[in-house]
Write a protein that holds these residues in place. Structure first.
Motif, PDB file in Angstrom:
ATOM      1  N   ARG A 124       0.860  -1.183   0.000  1.00 55.31           N
ATOM      2  CA  ARG A 124       0.000   0.000   0.000  1.00 55.31           C
ATOM      3  C   ARG A 124       0.889   1.223   0.000  1.00 55.31           C
ATOM      4  O   ARG A 124       1.742   1.393   0.873  1.00 55.31           O
ATOM      5  N   GLU A 125       0.699   2.069  -1.003  1.00 56.62           N
ATOM      6  CA  GLU A 125       1.460   3.318  -1.102  1.00 56.62           C
ATOM      7  C   GLU A 125       0.512   4.401  -1.600  1.00 56.62           C
ATOM      8  O   GLU A 125      -0.003   4.309  -2.717  1.00 56.62           O
ATOM      9  N   GLY A 126       0.283   5.389  -0.766  1.00 55.76           N
ATOM     10  CA  GLY A 126      -0.666   6.442  -1.135  1.00 55.76           C
ATOM     11  C   GLY A 126      -2.046   5.851  -1.370  1.00 55.76           C
ATOM     12  O   GLY A 126      -2.551   5.080  -0.562  1.00 55.76           O
TER      13      GLY A 126
ATOM     14  N   ASP B  79     -10.234  -3.965 -10.415  1.00 52.55           N
ATOM     15  CA  ASP B  79      -8.811  -4.191 -10.665  1.00 52.55           C
ATOM     16  C   ASP B  79      -8.351  -3.253 -11.776  1.00 52.55           C
ATOM     17  O   ASP B  79      -8.870  -3.294 -12.893  1.00 52.55           O
ATOM     18  N   LEU B  80      -7.365  -2.420 -11.479  1.00 49.93           N
ATOM     19  CA  LEU B  80      -6.851  -1.438 -12.438  1.00 49.93           C
ATOM     20  C   LEU B  80      -5.467  -1.797 -12.955  1.00 49.93           C
ATOM     21  O   LEU B  80      -4.772  -0.955 -13.517  1.00 49.93           O
ATOM     22  N   SER B  81      -5.057  -3.049 -12.789  1.00 54.58           N
ATOM     23  CA  SER B  81      -3.694  -3.443 -13.169  1.00 54.58           C
ATOM     24  C   SER B  81      -3.442  -3.288 -14.669  1.00 54.58           C
ATOM     25  O   SER B  81      -2.333  -2.908 -15.063  1.00 54.58           O
ATOM     26  N   VAL B  82      -4.418  -3.543 -15.492  1.00 56.28           N
ATOM     27  CA  VAL B  82      -4.238  -3.409 -16.951  1.00 56.28           C
ATOM     28  C   VAL B  82      -4.124  -1.939 -17.339  1.00 56.28           C
ATOM     29  O   VAL B  82      -3.320  -1.581 -18.198  1.00 56.28           O
TER      30      VAL B  82
ATOM     31  N   ILE C 128       2.345   1.417 -12.439  1.00 59.82           N
ATOM     32  CA  ILE C 128       2.169   1.383 -10.981  1.00 59.82           C
ATOM     33  C   ILE C 128       2.345  -0.051 -10.482  1.00 59.82           C
ATOM     34  O   ILE C 128       2.976  -0.283  -9.447  1.00 59.82           O
ATOM     35  N   VAL C 129       1.820  -1.012 -11.224  1.00 60.73           N
ATOM     36  CA  VAL C 129       2.013  -2.425 -10.870  1.00 60.73           C
ATOM     37  C   VAL C 129       3.500  -2.740 -10.826  1.00 60.73           C
ATOM     38  O   VAL C 129       3.986  -3.354  -9.870  1.00 60.73           O
ATOM     39  N   ASP C 130       4.236  -2.315 -11.839  1.00 60.18           N
ATOM     40  CA  ASP C 130       5.683  -2.576 -11.884  1.00 60.18           C
ATOM     41  C   ASP C 130       6.414  -1.914 -10.720  1.00 60.18           C
ATOM     42  O   ASP C 130       7.287  -2.521 -10.095  1.00 60.18           O
ATOM     43  N   ARG C 131       6.078  -0.663 -10.425  1.00 55.56           N
ATOM     44  CA  ARG C 131       6.740   0.070  -9.336  1.00 55.56           C
ATOM     45  C   ARG C 131       6.491  -0.614  -7.986  1.00 55.56           C
ATOM     46  O   ARG C 131       7.418  -0.837  -7.208  1.00 55.56           O
TER      47      ARG C 131
END
Length: 130
Positions: free
Chosen positions: A70-72, A98-101, A106-109
């Motif tokens: 969890r970040e921000g 789910d907003l990964s696509v 952000i997923v990578d970070r």
């Protein structure tokens, strides 16, 4: 003094309990090495927003969904099967979308931060994202 019915939107976790209780009891949490949590006493007393400089990590060893970062406003849910889901908690507190696509950067970070945390905690052999 905190008034009854007061709410606070600070992001906290269970590791914050020990340093908070130490400080409430009159001790100095900084005397304990390697604490993951922070004391919430001043946040509670002043009803101020706790500012965290690092993301929060969640981990459990017993399910496919094993870790979170969890970040921000963002939360990455990581599964041992390799699946990753991303949520904007401010807009979707129930984690339904789910907003990964839509946000692979952000997923990578957050995945990079999770991998580094797993190595630091010596959990990399149990990882689902390595």
């Amino acid at each position: 003094m905190t008034r009854a019915g007061t709410t606070n939107q600070s992001l906290v976790q269970s590791t914050d309990l020990f340093p908070t209780l130490v400080e409430i009891a009159g001790g100095d949490p900084s005397r304990y090495q390697h604490l993951d949590g922070v004391s919430l006493l001043s946040t509670i007393q002043q009803n101020s927003m706790l500012q965290r400089n690092e993301p929060l990590f969640g981990y459990r060893a017993y399910e496919d969904l094993y870790a979170s970062v969890r970040e921000g406003d963002w939360k990455l849910a990581a599964y041992r099967s390799g699946r990753k889901m991303l949520y904007n908690i401010r807009q979707d507190i129930g984690e339904k979308n789910d907003l990964s696509v839509q946000h692979p950067e952000i997923v990578d970070r957050l995945t990079t931060k999770l991998v580094a945390w797993e190595k630091d905690m010596k959990l990399e052999k149990y990882s689902g994202v390595q």
